[in-house]
Design a protein around this motif. Structure first.
Motif, PDB file in Angstrom:
ATOM      1  N   ALA A  78       1.116  -1.123  -0.099  1.00 53.49           N
ATOM      2  CA  ALA A  78       0.100   0.060   0.007  1.00 53.49           C
ATOM      3  C   ALA A  78       0.869   1.089  -0.033  1.00 53.49           C
ATOM      4  O   ALA A  78       1.665   1.509   1.020  1.00 53.49           O
ATOM      5  N   VAL A  79       0.907   2.034  -1.041  1.00 55.74           N
ATOM      6  CA  VAL A  79       1.810   3.003  -1.222  1.00 55.74           C
ATOM      7  C   VAL A  79       1.023   4.356  -1.228  1.00 55.74           C
ATOM      8  O   VAL A  79       0.331   4.582  -1.935  1.00 55.74           O
ATOM      9  N   GLY A  80       1.653   5.158  -0.332  1.00 52.21           N
ATOM     10  CA  GLY A  80       1.099   6.264  -0.097  1.00 52.21           C
ATOM     11  C   GLY A  80       1.616   7.687  -1.144  1.00 52.21           C
ATOM     12  O   GLY A  80       2.786   7.566  -1.242  1.00 52.21           O
ATOM     13  N   ALA A  81       0.730   8.055  -1.847  1.00 48.98           N
ATOM     14  CA  ALA A  81       1.241   8.559  -3.108  1.00 48.98           C
ATOM     15  C   ALA A  81       0.382  10.006  -3.351  1.00 48.98           C
ATOM     16  O   ALA A  81      -0.879  10.061  -3.093  1.00 48.98           O
ATOM     17  N   VAL A  82       0.858  10.964  -3.944  1.00 44.46           N
ATOM     18  CA  VAL A  82       0.226  12.209  -4.620  1.00 44.46           C
ATOM     19  C   VAL A  82      -0.047  11.836  -6.058  1.00 44.46           C
ATOM     20  O   VAL A  82       0.984  11.824  -6.870  1.00 44.46           O
ATOM     21  N   VAL A  83      -1.177  11.920  -6.458  1.00 43.18           N
ATOM     22  CA  VAL A  83      -1.536  11.468  -7.730  1.00 43.18           C
ATOM     23  C   VAL A  83      -2.455  12.542  -8.394  1.00 43.18           C
ATOM     24  O   VAL A  83      -3.379  13.138  -7.599  1.00 43.18           O
ATOM     25  N   VAL A  84      -2.354  13.163  -9.640  1.00 43.37           N
ATOM     26  CA  VAL A  84      -3.035  14.190 -10.201  1.00 43.37           C
ATOM     27  C   VAL A  84      -3.884  13.431 -11.310  1.00 43.37           C
ATOM     28  O   VAL A  84      -3.827  12.651 -12.075  1.00 43.37           O
ATOM     29  N   ASP A  85      -5.139  13.570 -10.978  1.00 43.39           N
ATOM     30  CA  ASP A  85      -6.339  13.069 -11.370  1.00 43.39           C
ATOM     31  C   ASP A  85      -6.492  13.603 -12.788  1.00 43.39           C
ATOM     32  O   ASP A  85      -6.545  14.857 -13.098  1.00 43.39           O
ATOM     33  N   SER A 134      -9.186  13.602 -14.787  1.00 49.47           N
ATOM     34  CA  SER A 134     -10.350  14.395 -15.203  1.00 49.47           C
ATOM     35  C   SER A 134     -10.378  15.718 -14.957  1.00 49.47           C
ATOM     36  O   SER A 134     -10.936  16.521 -15.585  1.00 49.47           O
ATOM     37  N   ASP A 135      -9.744  16.393 -13.849  1.00 50.92           N
ATOM     38  CA  ASP A 135      -9.572  17.647 -13.582  1.00 50.92           C
ATOM     39  C   ASP A 135      -8.155  18.579 -13.305  1.00 50.92           C
ATOM     40  O   ASP A 135      -8.305  19.436 -13.072  1.00 50.92           O
ATOM     41  N   GLY A 136      -7.078  17.493 -13.195  1.00 52.81           N
ATOM     42  CA  GLY A 136      -6.010  18.267 -13.123  1.00 52.81           C
ATOM     43  C   GLY A 136      -5.506  18.558 -11.824  1.00 52.81           C
ATOM     44  O   GLY A 136      -4.461  18.874 -11.522  1.00 52.81           O
ATOM     45  N   LEU A 137      -6.377  17.962 -10.878  1.00 53.06           N
ATOM     46  CA  LEU A 137      -6.015  18.357  -9.338  1.00 53.06           C
ATOM     47  C   LEU A 137      -5.591  17.135  -8.745  1.00 53.06           C
ATOM     48  O   LEU A 137      -5.949  16.062  -8.924  1.00 53.06           O
ATOM     49  N   PRO A 138      -4.844  17.391  -7.625  1.00 52.37           N
ATOM     50  CA  PRO A 138      -4.217  16.338  -6.961  1.00 52.37           C
ATOM     51  C   PRO A 138      -5.022  15.649  -5.965  1.00 52.37           C
ATOM     52  O   PRO A 138      -6.160  16.158  -5.398  1.00 52.37           O
ATOM     53  N   ARG A 139      -4.849  14.381  -5.872  1.00 55.12           N
ATOM     54  CA  ARG A 139      -5.643  13.337  -4.579  1.00 55.12           C
ATOM     55  C   ARG A 139      -4.382  12.833  -3.841  1.00 55.12           C
ATOM     56  O   ARG A 139      -3.204  12.411  -4.121  1.00 55.12           O
ATOM     57  N   ASN A 140      -4.702  13.079  -2.574  1.00 55.35           N
ATOM     58  CA  ASN A 140      -3.962  12.312  -1.580  1.00 55.35           C
ATOM     59  C   ASN A 140      -4.338  10.614  -1.581  1.00 55.35           C
ATOM     60  O   ASN A 140      -5.171  10.541  -1.111  1.00 55.35           O
ATOM     61  N   GLN A 141      -3.776  10.026  -2.074  1.00 57.46           N
ATOM     62  CA  GLN A 141      -4.250   8.468  -2.274  1.00 57.46           C
ATOM     63  C   GLN A 141      -3.165   7.430  -1.808  1.00 57.46           C
ATOM     64  O   GLN A 141      -1.960   7.645  -1.467  1.00 57.46           O
ATOM     65  N   GLN A 147      -7.066  17.654   5.422  1.00 62.84           N
ATOM     66  CA  GLN A 147      -6.480  18.809   6.390  1.00 62.84           C
ATOM     67  C   GLN A 147      -6.899  20.096   6.053  1.00 62.84           C
ATOM     68  O   GLN A 147      -5.962  20.718   5.040  1.00 62.84           O
ATOM     69  N   PRO A 148      -7.512  21.029   6.847  1.00 59.71           N
ATOM     70  CA  PRO A 148      -7.742  22.650   6.284  1.00 59.71           C
ATOM     71  C   PRO A 148      -6.548  23.050   6.671  1.00 59.71           C
ATOM     72  O   PRO A 148      -5.849  22.887   7.785  1.00 59.71           O
ATOM     73  N   PHE A 149      -6.426  24.279   5.952  1.00 60.03           N
ATOM     74  CA  PHE A 149      -5.090  24.888   6.018  1.00 60.03           C
ATOM     75  C   PHE A 149      -3.776  24.140   5.644  1.00 60.03           C
ATOM     76  O   PHE A 149      -2.561  24.551   6.149  1.00 60.03           O
ATOM     77  N   GLY A 150      -3.997  23.003   5.235  1.00 63.35           N
ATOM     78  CA  GLY A 150      -2.814  22.194   4.675  1.00 63.35           C
ATOM     79  C   GLY A 150      -2.872  21.685   3.343  1.00 63.35           C
ATOM     80  O   GLY A 150      -2.335  22.129   2.487  1.00 63.35           O
ATOM     81  N   GLU A 151      -3.914  20.639   3.423  1.00 62.43           N
ATOM     82  CA  GLU A 151      -4.440  20.126   2.233  1.00 62.43           C
ATOM     83  C   GLU A 151      -5.361  20.941   1.394  1.00 62.43           C
ATOM     84  O   GLU A 151      -5.526  20.956   0.085  1.00 62.43           O
ATOM     85  N   THR A 152      -6.006  21.591   2.091  1.00 65.70           N
ATOM     86  CA  THR A 152      -6.864  22.613   1.569  1.00 65.70           C
ATOM     87  C   THR A 152      -6.735  23.904   2.126  1.00 65.70           C
ATOM     88  O   THR A 152      -6.281  24.032   3.222  1.00 65.70           O
ATOM     89  N   MET A 153      -7.447  25.179   1.866  1.00 66.74           N
ATOM     90  CA  MET A 153      -7.222  26.321   2.302  1.00 66.74           C
ATOM     91  C   MET A 153      -8.682  26.913   2.072  1.00 66.74           C
ATOM     92  O   MET A 153      -9.051  27.550   1.214  1.00 66.74           O
ATOM     93  N   PRO A 154      -9.129  26.692   3.325  1.00 69.93           N
ATOM     94  CA  PRO A 154     -10.697  27.385   3.235  1.00 69.93           C
ATOM     95  C   PRO A 154     -10.485  29.105   3.189  1.00 69.93           C
ATOM     96  O   PRO A 154      -9.689  29.468   3.995  1.00 69.93           O
ATOM     97  N   MET A 155     -11.285  29.628   2.403  1.00 73.30           N
ATOM     98  CA  MET A 155     -11.296  31.264   2.553  1.00 73.30           C
ATOM     99  C   MET A 155     -10.159  31.847   2.331  1.00 73.30           C
ATOM    100  O   MET A 155      -9.342  32.675   3.066  1.00 73.30           O
ATOM    101  N   VAL A 189      -0.506  31.320   3.265  1.00 73.68           N
ATOM    102  CA  VAL A 189      -1.583  30.548   3.063  1.00 73.68           C
ATOM    103  C   VAL A 189      -1.629  29.859   1.658  1.00 73.68           C
ATOM    104  O   VAL A 189      -2.222  28.760   1.270  1.00 73.68           O
ATOM    105  N   ASP A 190      -0.816  30.210   0.573  1.00 74.03           N
ATOM    106  CA  ASP A 190      -0.407  29.786  -0.559  1.00 74.03           C
ATOM    107  C   ASP A 190       0.058  28.441  -0.535  1.00 74.03           C
ATOM    108  O   ASP A 190       0.270  27.586  -1.686  1.00 74.03           O
ATOM    109  N   ARG A 191       0.785  28.111   0.691  1.00 74.51           N
ATOM    110  CA  ARG A 191       1.300  26.860   0.858  1.00 74.51           C
ATOM    111  C   ARG A 191       0.458  25.863   0.851  1.00 74.51           C
ATOM    112  O   ARG A 191       0.895  24.492   0.422  1.00 74.51           O
ATOM    113  N   ALA A 192      -0.538  26.127   1.159  1.00 73.66           N
ATOM    114  CA  ALA A 192      -1.757  24.905   1.394  1.00 73.66           C
ATOM    115  C   ALA A 192      -2.245  24.604   0.002  1.00 73.66           C
ATOM    116  O   ALA A 192      -2.168  25.416  -0.888  1.00 73.66           O
ATOM    117  N   GLY A 193      -2.650  23.299   0.021  1.00 76.31           N
ATOM    118  CA  GLY A 193      -3.065  22.678  -1.392  1.00 76.31           C
ATOM    119  C   GLY A 193      -4.259  22.879  -1.682  1.00 76.31           C
ATOM    120  O   GLY A 193      -5.053  23.544  -1.329  1.00 76.31           O
TER     121      GLY A 193
END
Length: 513
Positions: free
Chosen positions: A300-307, A309-316, A336-344, A355-359
């Motif tokens: 089971a390999v933890g990987a960052v994969v670009v989908d 369909s939309d060109g956006l990353p998934r933590n898979q 994780q908000p403020f890490g993998e995503t950035m609300p507002m 904040v632009d470090r967030a994914g």
């Protein structure tokens, strides 16, 4: 003689002084929060938590709601500021202190209600219900919730832990708080305070925790490849991280061939062990192929994969089988908000460009993990282990064992990894499953279904843990009940508020008469 006008020099100036009792309550509120923090891992001081809540009860009892808010905020700061120190390890105060303040503010909502209801009969019981309701609120609000600091997560060593098999983390938290408030109530009414103290404290001894291998056994390897150095820039060394995990897996394969280690049926790599997308990069694919073929087991390999369909990353997590390559994927559901995503994002950018470090990661929705050898493996990636519903859904999808791939490298040598490991231990008992924690830089661990840790690694050292673990298909009462214990405790907290309003109205009517 006429009184001096207000601005006369002879008029004495009245200064509002803070009384000694208020200062004492302020000090005890902060001290109570600090004791809760000290009860959390890596310290095995679980028994400090009830004492901390006893101090909180002393501070809140008989106080007005606004005093409950203020004292609760101080209690929350005493708890959350040191507990969340890891969030500022590499980004400084901009993340740490605002987050700690926000968490303390959420706690103060509950303590406001506790003070408001403190004239109710059997108040410690109602107060414990209100704490449970406050934790339920913190699991969903704000920004999808932040459950770090749930009282149950500080109890992997204590007498309360077996209660997780009955009512999950909410029941453990409730029991700890009730014990502390019962301890305080001994000074008011020992006939009521004694059972409120003793019953939740010893109830766990009557709860059986199953550890038998009812669905067979599986030999699991957790690979900790390590990162070249700690910090936020470790992702810039993506190939080195991948190579470290490939190297450690091939070394384990050599040990298996030499008879020094048992052949694993299942291999778990950490989250972010391959931040190079193996579906787009032939060199990453070849490296993972080499590792899987060498160890002769699914990985089971933890990987960052670009989908695509939309060109956006998934933590898979990608299931990689020897001779076959990638055959299945699991996409992290709770980001994780403020890490993998950035609300507002645009709003928070006004305060810091960090904040632009967030994914811009996209969440998954399927809780089903992988079939790996004899095991059905639940996958709860890093942050997901903190959320009751996420772990429960992965277990009810048929899992016989739980894997927690995680990446704690960005938090250095702070307490974060130990706090997260304690969550894994609570989940093991809650669902009656062995848990395998695989971390990039530590702490990786093997957790038995009773929550005990039989193997673990150090920090920032490459290692491989191999263990034969029980596979279990039984459903604990906590798993079967699902969210109901939390809902019932929350509903009881709302009843406490309703009773508080009713009593206040009666008191007001009596005073008017």
């Amino acid at each position: 003689m006429a009184p001096d006008p207000p601005d006369s020099p002879e008029t004495p100036v009245r200064r509002r002084r803070i009384s000694g009792p208020v200062l004492l309550r302020v000090a005890l509120a902060v001290a109570g929060g600090v004791l809760i923090y000290l009860s959390f891992p890596p310290r095995p001081l679980w028994f400090l938590a009830p004492i901390g809540f006893a101090l909180l009860a002393y501070v809140l009892y008989g106080r007005r709601a606004r005093a409950g808010f203020g004292y609760g905020l101080l209690f929350g700061l005493g708890f959350m500021v040191p507990l969340l120190r890891w969030t500022g390890e590499f980004v400084g105060l901009v993340a740490w202190l605002p987050l700690a303040f926000a968490c303390a503010l959420m706690i103060s909502i509950g303590t406001t209600a506790m003070a408001f209801t403190s004239r109710l009969p059997a108040w410690p019981l109602w107060a414990a219900f209100l704490w449970a309701a406050d934790e339920a609120l913190r699991e969903v609000f704000p920004f999808g919730g932040f459950t770090w600091g749930k009282v149950a997560f500080g109890q992997p060593e204590g007498w309360f832990l077996p209660l997780a098999a009955v009512g999950g983390a909410p029941l453990v938290s409730f029991a700890v708080v009730l014990t502390g408030f019962g301890l305080f109530w001994l000074t008011k009414n020992w006939k009521l305070g004694l059972p409120l103290l003793v019953v939740p404290l010893v109830a766990g001894f009557g709860v059986p925790v199953g550890v038998d291998a009812s669905a067979g056994t599986v030999t699991v390897a957790a690979i900790q490849g390590n990162v070249p150095r700690a910090g936020l820039d470790f992702n810039a060394q993506r190939r080195a991280v991948l190579d470290n995990h490939v190297k450690k897996t091939i070394e384990l394969a050599a040990d298996v061939a030499a008879g020094k280690a048992k052949q694993p049926d299942v291999v778990i790599w950490p989250e972010n062990s391959s931040d190079i997308d193996p579906f787009r990069n032939a060199d990453a694919k070849a490296a993972i192929d080499a590792a899987a073929n060498a160890i002769k087991a699914p990985v089971a390999v933890g990987a960052v994969v670009v989908d695509r369909s939309d060109g956006l990353p998934r933590n898979q997590v990608v299931l990689w089988e020897p001779g076959k390559g990638a055959t299945d994927t699991y996409t992290k559901r709770k980001l994780q908000p403020f890490g993998e995503t950035m609300p507002m994002r645009s709003f928070f950018r006004l305060f810091s460009s960090d904040v632009d470090r967030a994914g811009v990661f996209q969440p998954g929705s399927d809780p089903e993990g992988f079939r790996m050898g004899p095991a059905q493996v639940a996958l709860d990636t890093c942050y997901e282990v903190a959320f009751d519903s996420v772990v429960r859904d992965s277990v009810t999808a048929g899992a016989t064992i739980i894997a927690i791939p995680t990446n704690n490298a960005t938090f250095g040598r702070t307490e974060m990894t130990y706090q997260q490991l304690s969550m894994s231990r609570v989940r093991a008992v809650e669902h009656g499953r062995a848990v395998v924690v695989a971390a990039t830089s530590g702490v990786s661990a093997i957790v038995q279904p009773d929550g005990s840790v039989t193997q673990k690694t150090g920090l920032f050292t490459p290692d491989a843990l191999v263990a034969t673990l029980p596979l279990r298909s039984q459903t604990t009462l906590a798993t079967w009940l699902g969210a109901w214990p939390g809902w019932v405790l929350t509903a009881a907290g709302l009843v406490a508020l309703a009773l508080g309003f009713t009593r206040r109205r009666k008191d007001s009517n009596g005073a008017a008469a």
